[in-house]
Design an enzyme around this catalytic site. Structure first.
Site, PDB file in Angstrom:
ATOM      1  N   GLY A  16      83.522   6.019  23.579  1.00 23.27           N
ATOM      2  CA  GLY A  16      82.390   7.398  24.107  1.00 23.27           C
ATOM      3  C   GLY A  16      82.416   8.287  23.083  1.00 23.27           C
ATOM      4  O   GLY A  16      83.587   8.966  22.663  1.00 23.27           O
ATOM      5  N   ASP A  65      76.638  -1.284  23.224  1.00 20.83           N
ATOM      6  CA  ASP A  65      76.493  -1.064  24.562  1.00 20.83           C
ATOM      7  C   ASP A  65      77.482  -1.828  25.303  1.00 20.83           C
ATOM      8  O   ASP A  65      77.509  -3.081  25.170  1.00 20.83           O
ATOM      9  CB  ASP A  65      74.822  -1.361  25.078  1.00 20.83           C
ATOM     10  CG  ASP A  65      74.624  -1.204  26.397  1.00 20.83           C
ATOM     11  OD1 ASP A  65      75.594  -1.093  27.380  1.00 20.83           O
ATOM     12  OD2 ASP A  65      73.634  -0.610  26.836  1.00 20.83           O
ATOM     13  N   SER A 144      88.646  12.274  36.574  1.00 19.76           N
ATOM     14  CA  SER A 144      87.861  13.645  36.947  1.00 19.76           C
ATOM     15  C   SER A 144      88.507  14.180  38.191  1.00 19.76           C
ATOM     16  O   SER A 144      89.091  13.795  38.856  1.00 19.76           O
ATOM     17  CB  SER A 144      86.361  13.267  37.307  1.00 19.76           C
ATOM     18  OG  SER A 144      85.985  14.262  37.955  1.00 19.76           O
ATOM     19  N   TYR A 157      80.324   8.404  42.012  1.00 22.94           N
ATOM     20  CA  TYR A 157      81.028   9.107  41.144  1.00 22.94           C
ATOM     21  C   TYR A 157      82.478   9.331  41.277  1.00 22.94           C
ATOM     22  O   TYR A 157      83.281   8.675  40.655  1.00 22.94           O
ATOM     23  CB  TYR A 157      80.380  10.269  40.402  1.00 22.94           C
ATOM     24  CG  TYR A 157      80.961  10.859  39.190  1.00 22.94           C
ATOM     25  CD1 TYR A 157      80.831  10.403  38.067  1.00 22.94           C
ATOM     26  CD2 TYR A 157      82.025  11.932  39.426  1.00 22.94           C
ATOM     27  CE1 TYR A 157      81.368  11.142  36.643  1.00 22.94           C
ATOM     28  CE2 TYR A 157      82.567  12.615  38.230  1.00 22.94           C
ATOM     29  CZ  TYR A 157      82.242  12.361  37.210  1.00 22.94           C
ATOM     30  OH  TYR A 157      82.727  12.631  35.911  1.00 22.94           O
ATOM     31  N   LYS A 161      86.101   7.223  40.009  1.00 19.36           N
ATOM     32  CA  LYS A 161      87.065   8.038  39.480  1.00 19.36           C
ATOM     33  C   LYS A 161      88.390   7.794  40.481  1.00 19.36           C
ATOM     34  O   LYS A 161      89.367   7.799  39.797  1.00 19.36           O
ATOM     35  CB  LYS A 161      86.675   9.471  39.438  1.00 19.36           C
ATOM     36  CG  LYS A 161      85.726   9.958  38.409  1.00 19.36           C
ATOM     37  CD  LYS A 161      85.770   9.548  37.129  1.00 19.36           C
ATOM     38  CE  LYS A 161      84.732   9.593  36.354  1.00 19.36           C
ATOM     39  NZ  LYS A 161      85.060   9.177  34.753  1.00 19.36           N
TER      40      LYS A 161
HETATM   41  N1  LIG Z   1      81.994  16.776  31.041  1.00 20.44           N
HETATM   42  C1  LIG Z   1      82.671  17.045  32.109  1.00 20.44           C
HETATM   43  O1  LIG Z   1      82.640  18.232  32.839  1.00 20.44           O
HETATM   44  C2  LIG Z   1      83.606  16.120  32.761  1.00 20.44           C
HETATM   45  C3  LIG Z   1      84.294  16.437  33.726  1.00 20.44           C
HETATM   46  C4  LIG Z   1      84.977  15.296  34.382  1.00 20.44           C
HETATM   47  C5  LIG Z   1      84.939  14.087  33.758  1.00 20.44           C
HETATM   48  N2  LIG Z   1      84.077  13.631  32.732  1.00 20.44           N
HETATM   49  C6  LIG Z   1      84.109  12.274  32.396  1.00 20.44           C
HETATM   50  O2  LIG Z   1      84.467  12.208  30.898  1.00 20.44           O
HETATM   51  C7  LIG Z   1      83.885  11.138  30.374  1.00 20.44           C
HETATM   52  C8  LIG Z   1      83.218  11.318  29.324  1.00 20.44           C
HETATM   53  O3  LIG Z   1      82.207  12.303  29.618  1.00 20.44           O
HETATM   54  P1  LIG Z   1      81.381  13.564  28.653  1.00 20.44           P
HETATM   55  O4  LIG Z   1      81.178  14.633  29.296  1.00 20.44           O
HETATM   56  O5  LIG Z   1      81.916  13.250  27.160  1.00 20.44           O
HETATM   57  O6  LIG Z   1      79.929  12.550  28.738  1.00 20.44           O
HETATM   58  P2  LIG Z   1      78.664  12.497  27.406  1.00 20.44           P
HETATM   59  O7  LIG Z   1      77.533  12.282  28.309  1.00 20.44           O
HETATM   60  O8  LIG Z   1      78.619  13.766  26.687  1.00 20.44           O
HETATM   61  O9  LIG Z   1      79.308  11.317  26.771  1.00 20.44           O
HETATM   62  C9  LIG Z   1      79.310   9.947  27.229  1.00 20.44           C
HETATM   63  C10 LIG Z   1      79.017   8.973  26.175  1.00 20.44           C
HETATM   64  O10 LIG Z   1      78.909   7.499  26.654  1.00 20.44           O
HETATM   65  C11 LIG Z   1      77.906   7.017  26.082  1.00 20.44           C
HETATM   66  N3  LIG Z   1      77.464   5.736  26.904  1.00 20.44           N
HETATM   67  C12 LIG Z   1      76.910   5.849  28.133  1.00 20.44           C
HETATM   68  N4  LIG Z   1      76.709   4.475  28.386  1.00 20.44           N
HETATM   69  C13 LIG Z   1      77.123   3.677  27.467  1.00 20.44           C
HETATM   70  C14 LIG Z   1      77.145   2.386  27.321  1.00 20.44           C
HETATM   71  N5  LIG Z   1      76.575   1.423  28.293  1.00 20.44           N
HETATM   72  N6  LIG Z   1      77.668   1.870  26.192  1.00 20.44           N
HETATM   73  C15 LIG Z   1      78.056   2.587  25.629  1.00 20.44           C
HETATM   74  N7  LIG Z   1      78.124   3.935  25.278  1.00 20.44           N
HETATM   75  C16 LIG Z   1      77.576   4.560  26.474  1.00 20.44           C
HETATM   76  C17 LIG Z   1      76.932   7.817  25.921  1.00 20.44           C
HETATM   77  O11 LIG Z   1      75.797   7.606  24.557  1.00 20.44           O
HETATM   78  C18 LIG Z   1      77.534   9.186  25.552  1.00 20.44           C
HETATM   79  O12 LIG Z   1      77.578   9.389  24.040  1.00 20.44           O
HETATM   80  C19 LIG Z   1      83.024  10.443  31.612  1.00 20.44           C
HETATM   81  O13 LIG Z   1      84.093   9.530  32.204  1.00 20.44           O
HETATM   82  C20 LIG Z   1      82.999  11.540  32.496  1.00 20.44           C
HETATM   83  O14 LIG Z   1      82.741  11.180  34.037  1.00 20.44           O
HETATM   84  C21 LIG Z   1      83.451  14.677  32.240  1.00 20.44           C
END
Ligand SMILES: NC(=O)c1ccc[n+]([C@@H]2O[C@H](COP(=O)([O-])OP(=O)(O)OC[C@H]3O[C@@H](n4cnc5c(N)ncnc54)[C@H](O)[C@@H]3O)[C@@H](O)[C@H]2O)c1
Length: 252
Positions: A16, A65, A144, A157, A161
């Protein structure tokens, strides 16, 4: 600092390149790790690798992917070919679909389960196999606050988690005798591409800030700091834990 954490010269695999994965990868590279980041978004990877002076470490991208077990195993093999057996692994992909239970279809459930939980299983298992063979390693899954709290419009979701936390705990137990630690971080709301559109709409930002005892949202670097600590030598005796990085959100 670099010596205190003792990550220098070791290989890392981060899944990611988004807000939290990208910040974590940058932090690990700053600690001197050779860090491979996997994402399907080539432009996001390019920005991350191009913009970030690694300050001693290295940031390398793999466009993939990861929606199938085969793709996950191929991505791990590609990363190993680039930096060797990963000493550190981070899973930071996931998405939410903010609709009530009764509005979600079978495909909605399945696609969130696949991305948020199955990819963590496929990748965790493959990396774990290698870490067990190597006799060392550290993993962090990005969970999360939704693993604990029953937010409305978060059912699939939240299920993934909660699932991540329990999967992580069993992996931690099974692999502890092999010198491996497996933990999670549980962020509260952090502004990234995942949350920005929602935060910018209808006063959601103010409403969410008011629910956090610290009275603000988190920033990606605060999650990356926790990830980096859990992957470091300083966290050698911590395993099977979810560290909430949430300004106190789970206290209320
Ligand atoms: N941002 C928040 O507030 C928050 C809070 C709690 C938990 N999280 C968790 O943190 C993690 C990352 O979240 P984030 O905020 O960085 O999200 P984000 O949307 O900024 O980044 C997610 C990345 O995953 C990539 N991705 C999605 N599907 C894919 C696939 N099939 N193959 C390869 N890459 C893929 C996307 O291209 C993107 O770059 C997630 O698990 C999310 O649930 C985020």
């Amino acid at each position: 600092m670099a010596r205190w954490l003792n990550l220098e010269g070791k290989g890392a695999l981060v899944i990611g390149a988004g807000g939290l994965g990208g910040a974590s990868a940058r932090s690990l590279a700053r600690q001197g790790m050779a860090t491979v980041v996997v994402d399907r978004d080539a432009a996001a990877l390019e920005r991350l690798v191009g913009d970030s002076p690694a300050e001693g470490g290295e940031l390398l991208g793999v466009v993939a992917d990861i929606s199938t077990p085969e793709a996950c195993r191929d991505a791990v093999a590609e990363a190993v070919a680039m930096v060797g057996e990963p000493r550190a692994f981070v899973h930071a992909v996931g998405r939410n679909d903010r609709r009530p239970v009764l509005e979600l279809g079978d495909d909605d459930w399945q696609s969130i389960l696949t991305l948020n939980l199955s990819t963590a299983w496929w990748l965790g298992q493959e990396v774990g196999r290698r870490m067990v063979a190597a006799g060392e390693g550290r993993m962090v899954f990005v969970s999360s606050v939704s693993a604990l709290l029953a937010h409305a419009h978060h059912a699939p979701y939240a299920a993934t988690k909660g699932g991540i936390n329990q999967m992580m705990r069993v992996m931690a137990r099974e692999w502890a005798p092999h010198g491996i630690t497996v933990n999670a971080v549980g962020p509260g709301y952090v502004e990234t591409d995942l949350t920005r559109a929602y935060l910018d709409r209808d006063g959601h930002r103010e409403e969410l800030e008011s629910l956090v005892p610290a009275r603000r949202l988190g920033v990606p670097a605060e999650v990356a700091d926790a990830v980096t600590f859990l992957l470091s030598d300083r966290a050698a005796f911590i395993t099977g834990q979810c560290l909430y990085v949430d300004g106190g959100r789970t206290l209320v």
